[in-house]
Scaffold this motif. Structure first.
Motif, mmCIF file in Angstrom:
data_model
loop_
_atom_site.group_PDB
_atom_site.id
_atom_site.type_symbol
_atom_site.label_atom_id
_atom_site.label_comp_id
_atom_site.label_asym_id
_atom_site.label_seq_id
_atom_site.Cartn_x
_atom_site.Cartn_y
_atom_site.Cartn_z
ATOM 1 N N GLN A 1 38.487 34.368 36.765
ATOM 2 C CA GLN A 1 37.984 33.959 35.463
ATOM 3 C C GLN A 1 36.562 34.441 35.162
ATOM 4 O O GLN A 1 36.314 34.967 34.072
ATOM 5 C CB GLN A 1 38.028 32.428 35.330
ATOM 6 C CG GLN A 1 39.350 31.790 35.700
ATOM 7 C CD GLN A 1 40.536 32.306 34.907
ATOM 8 O OE1 GLN A 1 40.417 32.733 33.783
ATOM 9 N NE2 GLN A 1 41.710 32.286 35.531
ATOM 10 N N SER A 2 35.626 34.279 36.097
ATOM 11 C CA SER A 2 34.227 34.608 35.788
ATOM 12 C C SER A 2 34.004 36.113 35.643
ATOM 13 O O SER A 2 33.172 36.540 34.841
ATOM 14 C CB SER A 2 33.281 34.014 36.839
ATOM 15 O OG SER A 2 33.597 34.499 38.122
ATOM 16 N N ARG A 3 34.721 36.923 36.370
ATOM 17 C CA ARG A 3 34.592 38.383 36.248
ATOM 18 C C ARG A 3 35.489 38.946 35.146
ATOM 19 O O ARG A 3 35.289 40.063 34.699
ATOM 20 C CB ARG A 3 34.959 39.059 37.575
ATOM 21 C CG ARG A 3 34.005 38.779 38.719
ATOM 22 C CD ARG A 3 34.552 39.415 39.998
ATOM 23 N NE ARG A 3 33.735 39.155 41.147
ATOM 24 C CZ ARG A 3 33.867 38.113 41.963
ATOM 25 N NH1 ARG A 3 34.794 37.195 41.723
ATOM 26 N NH2 ARG A 3 33.076 37.960 43.005
ATOM 27 N N GLY A 4 36.503 38.184 34.779
ATOM 28 C CA GLY A 4 37.447 38.645 33.769
ATOM 29 C C GLY A 4 38.432 39.681 34.292
ATOM 30 O O GLY A 4 38.958 40.475 33.534
ATOM 31 N N TYR A 5 38.714 39.658 35.602
ATOM 32 C CA TYR A 5 39.616 40.634 36.204
ATOM 33 C C TYR A 5 41.030 40.067 36.327
ATOM 34 O O TYR A 5 41.223 38.907 36.676
ATOM 35 C CB TYR A 5 39.159 41.024 37.606
ATOM 36 C CG TYR A 5 37.879 41.803 37.664
ATOM 37 C CD1 TYR A 5 37.480 42.641 36.640
ATOM 38 C CD2 TYR A 5 37.060 41.718 38.788
ATOM 39 C CE1 TYR A 5 36.304 43.368 36.715
ATOM 40 C CE2 TYR A 5 35.881 42.445 38.874
ATOM 41 C CZ TYR A 5 35.508 43.262 37.829
ATOM 42 O OH TYR A 5 34.353 43.977 37.906
#
Length: 184
Positions: free
Chosen positions: A91-95
């Motif tokens: 979620q935080s990296r958007g990967y």
């Protein structure tokens, strides 16, 4: 007036009791983000992470189960190399890392009430056209057999066809679930 208040109080009490009994009779897995379950027709699909939180690069203990709950003692299903696929999202990296697998046609026998279970194994990858940070992220998972720190969600798919001798076309079934876990 007292009669009306008494009726309203009784109705309120019955409503409260009914809500409580409904919750007790059907606990929801959605309250627990590390487990999810769905039933479609004669099949129950379940996705579970043994923990809500893993240490950095700790091998995740995640599994999927498919249980046949229909009338026959045993049925056959056809599927790719794995009955399940497990794309992950950080979620935080958007990967998002898709789940790659070979696609031969395999046949599996399912006995009524006996779950077919597979544990999660990382099967993602990258191409030379992907961003350097994404490549480093995926490579760290490959190198360590676990995930770097982050907030993860995982989709679980059960994708198969019921093999039916009495019909020339197989019945395709695609079931989807989602769980989440953290890596600290």
């Amino acid at each position: 007036m007292r009669y009306i208040v008494s009726i309203l109080f009784t109705a309120l009490l019955l409503t409260a009791c009914q809500s409580k009994n409904t919750e007790e009779a059907s606990p929801k897995l959605q309250d627990n983000p590390q487990e999810d379950e769905v039933r479609e027709g004669d099949f129950v699909f379940r996705l579970v992470s043994e923990k809500q939180e893993y240490g950095e690069f700790e091998k995740p203990e995640i599994y999927a189960k498919l249980t046949y709950v229909g009338d026959k003692k045993e049925i056959q299903i056809s599927h790719a190399a794995s009955l399940f696929s497990f794309p992950i999202h950080e979620q935080s990296r958007g990967y998002t890392v898709d789940y790659a697998m070979d696609t031969p046609l395999l046949i599996t026998n399912l006995k009524r009430g006996e779950p077919y279970r597979e544990s999660y194994e990382f099967a993602g990858g990258y191409s030379d056209q992907d961003d350097e940070d994404y490549v480093a992220f995926v490579q760290s998972i490959i190198d360590h057999s676990g995930f770097p720190k982050g907030d993860y969600s995982m989709e679980g798919y059960a994708d198969f066809s019921v093999v039916d001798d009495s019909d020339t076309s197989d019945k395709e079934i695609k079931m989807k679930l989602q769980i989440s876990f953290d890596v600290e």
